[in-house]
Design a protein around this motif. Structure first.
Motif, PDB file in Angstrom:
ATOM      1  N   UNK A  23       2.353  41.658  57.722  1.00  0.00           N
ATOM      2  CA  UNK A  23       1.493  41.699  56.546  1.00  0.00           C
ATOM      3  C   UNK A  23       2.151  42.489  55.411  1.00  0.00           C
ATOM      4  N   UNK A  24       2.818  43.574  55.764  1.00  0.00           N
ATOM      5  CA  UNK A  24       3.498  44.397  54.754  1.00  0.00           C
ATOM      6  C   UNK A  24       4.554  43.566  54.024  1.00  0.00           C
ATOM      7  N   UNK A  25       5.387  42.899  54.789  1.00  0.00           N
ATOM      8  CA  UNK A  25       6.487  42.119  54.200  1.00  0.00           C
ATOM      9  C   UNK A  25       5.949  40.930  53.412  1.00  0.00           C
ATOM     10  N   UNK A  26       4.860  40.314  53.909  1.00  0.00           N
ATOM     11  CA  UNK A  26       4.282  39.161  53.224  1.00  0.00           C
ATOM     12  C   UNK A  26       3.669  39.555  51.893  1.00  0.00           C
ATOM     13  N   UNK A  27       2.971  40.690  51.867  1.00  0.00           N
ATOM     14  CA  UNK A  27       2.301  41.122  50.641  1.00  0.00           C
ATOM     15  C   UNK A  27       3.257  41.780  49.645  1.00  0.00           C
ATOM     16  N   UNK A  28       4.286  42.446  50.131  1.00  0.00           N
ATOM     17  CA  UNK A  28       5.158  43.237  49.249  1.00  0.00           C
ATOM     18  C   UNK A  28       6.641  42.933  49.496  1.00  0.00           C
ATOM     19  N   UNK A  29       7.035  41.670  49.344  1.00  0.00           N
ATOM     20  CA  UNK A  29       8.428  41.301  49.672  1.00  0.00           C
ATOM     21  C   UNK A  29       9.459  41.991  48.791  1.00  0.00           C
ATOM     22  N   UNK A  30       9.167  42.167  47.493  1.00  0.00           N
ATOM     23  CA  UNK A  30      10.145  42.793  46.595  1.00  0.00           C
ATOM     24  C   UNK A  30      10.276  44.288  46.868  1.00  0.00           C
ATOM     25  N   UNK A  31       9.148  44.949  47.106  1.00  0.00           N
ATOM     26  CA  UNK A  31       9.200  46.374  47.440  1.00  0.00           C
ATOM     27  C   UNK A  31       9.933  46.571  48.769  1.00  0.00           C
ATOM     28  N   UNK A  32       9.656  45.688  49.734  1.00  0.00           N
ATOM     29  CA  UNK A  32      10.328  45.784  51.035  1.00  0.00           C
ATOM     30  C   UNK A  32      11.844  45.679  50.873  1.00  0.00           C
ATOM     31  N   UNK A  33      12.299  44.680  50.101  1.00  0.00           N
ATOM     32  CA  UNK A  33      13.740  44.479  49.921  1.00  0.00           C
ATOM     33  C   UNK A  33      14.369  45.622  49.136  1.00  0.00           C
ATOM     34  N   UNK A  34      13.663  46.102  48.096  1.00  0.00           N
ATOM     35  CA  UNK A  34      14.194  47.202  47.298  1.00  0.00           C
ATOM     36  C   UNK A  34      14.386  48.446  48.161  1.00  0.00           C
ATOM     37  N   UNK A  35      13.366  48.796  48.920  1.00  0.00           N
ATOM     38  CA  UNK A  35      13.462  49.998  49.749  1.00  0.00           C
ATOM     39  C   UNK A  35      14.522  49.829  50.835  1.00  0.00           C
ATOM     40  N   UNK A  36      14.594  48.615  51.404  1.00  0.00           N
ATOM     41  CA  UNK A  36      15.586  48.355  52.449  1.00  0.00           C
ATOM     42  C   UNK A  36      16.999  48.548  51.910  1.00  0.00           C
ATOM     43  N   UNK A  37      17.203  48.203  50.622  1.00  0.00           N
ATOM     44  CA  UNK A  37      18.530  48.378  50.017  1.00  0.00           C
ATOM     45  C   UNK A  37      18.921  49.847  49.924  1.00  0.00           C
ATOM     46  N   UNK A  38      17.922  50.730  50.023  1.00  0.00           N
ATOM     47  CA  UNK A  38      18.174  52.174  49.978  1.00  0.00           C
ATOM     48  C   UNK A  38      18.065  52.809  51.360  1.00  0.00           C
ATOM     49  N   UNK A  39      18.004  51.957  52.386  1.00  0.00           N
ATOM     50  CA  UNK A  39      17.938  52.467  53.749  1.00  0.00           C
ATOM     51  C   UNK A  39      16.547  52.845  54.213  1.00  0.00           C
ATOM     52  N   UNK A  40      15.523  52.369  53.503  1.00  0.00           N
ATOM     53  CA  UNK A  40      14.134  52.694  53.853  1.00  0.00           C
ATOM     54  C   UNK A  40      13.452  51.408  54.319  1.00  0.00           C
ATOM     55  N   UNK A  41      13.064  51.353  55.592  1.00  0.00           N
ATOM     56  CA  UNK A  41      12.309  50.223  56.120  1.00  0.00           C
ATOM     57  C   UNK A  41      10.839  50.600  56.070  1.00  0.00           C
ATOM     58  N   UNK A  42      10.104  50.039  55.100  1.00  0.00           N
ATOM     59  CA  UNK A  42       8.732  50.515  54.855  1.00  0.00           C
ATOM     60  C   UNK A  42       7.771  50.140  55.985  1.00  0.00           C
ATOM     61  N   UNK A  43       8.200  49.267  56.909  1.00  0.00           N
ATOM     62  CA  UNK A  43       7.362  48.998  58.077  1.00  0.00           C
ATOM     63  C   UNK A  43       7.476  50.126  59.101  1.00  0.00           C
ATOM     64  N   UNK A  44       8.519  50.965  58.948  1.00  0.00           N
ATOM     65  CA  UNK A  44       8.757  52.072  59.893  1.00  0.00           C
ATOM     66  C   UNK A  44       8.866  53.427  59.201  1.00  0.00           C
ATOM     67  N   UNK A  45       9.287  53.419  57.935  1.00  0.00           N
ATOM     68  CA  UNK A  45       9.545  54.673  57.212  1.00  0.00           C
ATOM     69  C   UNK A  45       8.564  54.840  56.062  1.00  0.00           C
ATOM     70  N   UNK A  46       8.194  56.083  55.807  1.00  0.00           N
ATOM     71  CA  UNK A  46       7.356  56.364  54.635  1.00  0.00           C
ATOM     72  C   UNK A  46       8.190  56.248  53.367  1.00  0.00           C
ATOM     73  N   UNK A  47       7.520  55.932  52.255  1.00  0.00           N
ATOM     74  CA  UNK A  47       8.211  55.689  50.982  1.00  0.00           C
ATOM     75  C   UNK A  47       8.136  56.949  50.119  1.00  0.00           C
TER      76      UNK A  47
END
Length: 526
Positions: free
Chosen positions: A319-343
């Motif tokens: 649900x996180x990735x489906x609702x917030x795909x751009x935020x997910x990709x942006x954070x992932x590019x900085x080493x933050x997996x928002x499904x597991x890590x706090x932002x």
């Protein structure tokens, strides 16, 4: 150099400017001026969505009350009712133009909820709603035979009687706009554009601060032009700071973590993982933006930390990735997996709730001049904008302004006595260095002294330093060929001055030396 004539001159290419253009272009000739690409706008950066009553149990009255409460009692209730009641028709217009809002499997629109809203009423397209709206409007405008788009052109000044040698004083009811001087950023030549009606849709002011979610183009150009032309500008102290921009030092603009993520269930926590918003407001992480931004600012200061966290790790990863795909990709590019890590998040300058004073037909106090979108002050937002009310305000007022202007524009004549732009001098490399340094100094002054928490001492210090910058900049302007940076710097100094003076007046009216909240007095005009 040349003189160009058009029925409508629209400065700005976000939702306000382009929807206005589309609403008048079947009847008149239109020029749209934008200082970057047509799709480089504040609108394009809007993530969360657009607010409107769509389904039960939501009602117009609920949306009205949410807006009034969020605005801290300073909204114009007549305007709030007008926008909320006219919003559904403008949503239908966007859909008819081709905007694709997300739907559920049953075909109903997938409505989100954001801070300050009592119901789910936010129509959205994933987490890039503004980009979807911008795409549709830009395509339609570029393909319309009656609209000419000048990309990479900068509006230097609106043209009034002042340019005809007439002394114009603030408050004069007969000030009239005849068009604008437009700088071609590629050739550095200035065209004189004469118009029957001029529309300012120049967006926000965020770049007067170091940390902002606004794109670099947001330098308060329309507000500054109207102020210099002696039109009325109001409530400039009401600069909204978005509570949750991604903490990534050095990135500009700051990447926005949409309000919808808190509506989705995100919880604000300190670095040691403790929830803190219920200390400040019973609505917790879904409190309005001003409350949340001040709470985060306070937590960071008392704890000596650089950011707080927004936590969605308790939600379903899909649900996180489906609702917030751009935020997910942006954070992932900085080493933050928002499904597991706090932002990591911090507040950033986001939205100007004040601006060019307009009536309910989007008319400014200068005749033949309209203003729509963030550069305008309609009375909808009061001291603090309710999430996702900005896009709907822009298109509702664009519609009202367009309908009003169409009823009268043929009565206006072109003023052929307007002189062409007067060039003086040349610009030197040393002067360009000064402009760049002053640009950065301006942002530092506003960030250090005119931020979320303000005091009389800080405001006065900022004003003193701005006055020095103002004198230096005006000397360069009078003797130099124009550059975009110089024009923007002048505008930013004007806007900074207006914010400081508005805040000082509000402090004085309440007997304050120090403010932790938005001052409670409306109708501040300059």
């Amino acid at each position: 150099m040349s003189k160009i004539e058009t029925d409508f001159l629209i400065v700005g290419s976000g939702i306000g400017g382009l929807s206005f253009a589309l609403k008048v272009a079947d009847h008149a000739k239109v020029i749209v001026v934008t200082k970057d690409r047509i799709d480089e706008t504040n609108t394009a950066y809007a993530q969360g969505g657009i607010a409107a009553v769509t389904y039960e149990p939501d009602t117009a009255e609920k949306h009205i009350q949410d807006t009034l409460v969020c605005g801290d009692g300073l909204c114009n209730e007549e305007v709030v009712r007008l926008v909320v009641e006219e919003a559904p028709d403008q949503i239908k217009q966007l859909i008819n133009w081709g905007v694709k809002f997300d739907r559920k499997p049953n075909g109903q629109y997938d409505l989100a909820r954001e801070g300050g809203h009592s119901e789910h009423r936010i129509l959205h397209h994933k987490d890039n709603t503004g980009a979807e709206i911008q795409r549709v409007l830009s395509t339609r405008v570029l393909n319309h035979p009656n609209i000419t788009v000048y990309q990479n052109h900068f509006a230097v000044e609106i043209i009034t009687q002042h340019h005809l040698g007439v002394e114009v004083k603030r408050g004069n009811p007969d000030i009239t706009c005849f068009g604008a001087y437009i700088l071609d950023l590629k050739t550095q030549k200035v065209d004189t554009v004469l118009s029957r009606v001029t529309v300012l849709a120049t967006g926000g002011t965020g770049n007067i601060y170091n940390a902002t979610t606004n794109p670099p183009i947001a330098t308060g150009d329309g507000i500054a032009m109207v102020y210099r032309a002696k039109g009325q500008v109001e409530n400039m102290a009401f600069m909204q700071f978005h509570p949750t921009s991604l903490y990534n030092p050095g990135e500009r603009p700051s990447f926005l973590i949409t309000e919808a993520m808190r509506g989705f269930g995100g919880i604000l926590k300190t670095i040691d993982g403790k929830e803190f918003m219920h200390k400040y407001d019973p609505r917790g992480s879904l409190a309005p933006r001003d409350i949340v931004a001040r709470a985060i600012d306070n937590e960071m200061k008392i704890r000596g930390e650089d950011h707080v966290f927004l936590d969605v790790t308790h939600k379903d990863p899909k649900d996180i990735i489906d609702h917030f795909p751009n935020i997910y990709q942006k954070c992932l590019s900085l080493g933050i997996d928002i499904t597991k890590d706090m932002i990591p998040v911090v507040p950033a300058a986001h939205y100007m709730c004040g601006g060019i004073k307009v009536d309910t037909n989007a008319q400014s106090t200068i005749k033949r001049l309209y203003a729509v979108g963030e550069c305008s002050s309609t009375g909808l937002h009061g001291a603090n904008r309710l999430a996702s009310n900005s896009l709907i305000e822009a298109i509702v007022y664009a519609h009202r302004g367009a309908m009003h202007a169409l009823s009268s524009y043929k009565n206006y004549e072109f003023n052929h006595s307007v002189p062409e732009w007067d060039y003086e001098g040349t610009i030197h490399n040393e002067e360009m260095v000064l402009i760049t340094q002053s640009y950065r100094e301006m942002q530092q002054i506003m960030s250090s002294y005119v931020g979320i928490v303000r005091s009389n001492l800080r405001l006065q210090r900022a004003l003193t330093r701005l006055e020095i910058l103002y004198r230096e900049t005006e000397e360069l302007y009078k003797k130099s060929i124009l550059t975009q940076k110089l024009c923007e710097l002048r505008n930013m100094i004007n806007v900074g001055y207006l914010i400081i003076k508005s805040a000082q007046q509000m402090h004085e009216s309440r007997g304050l030396h120090y403010s932790l909240d938005y001052p409670k007095q409306k109708g501040q005009e300059f």
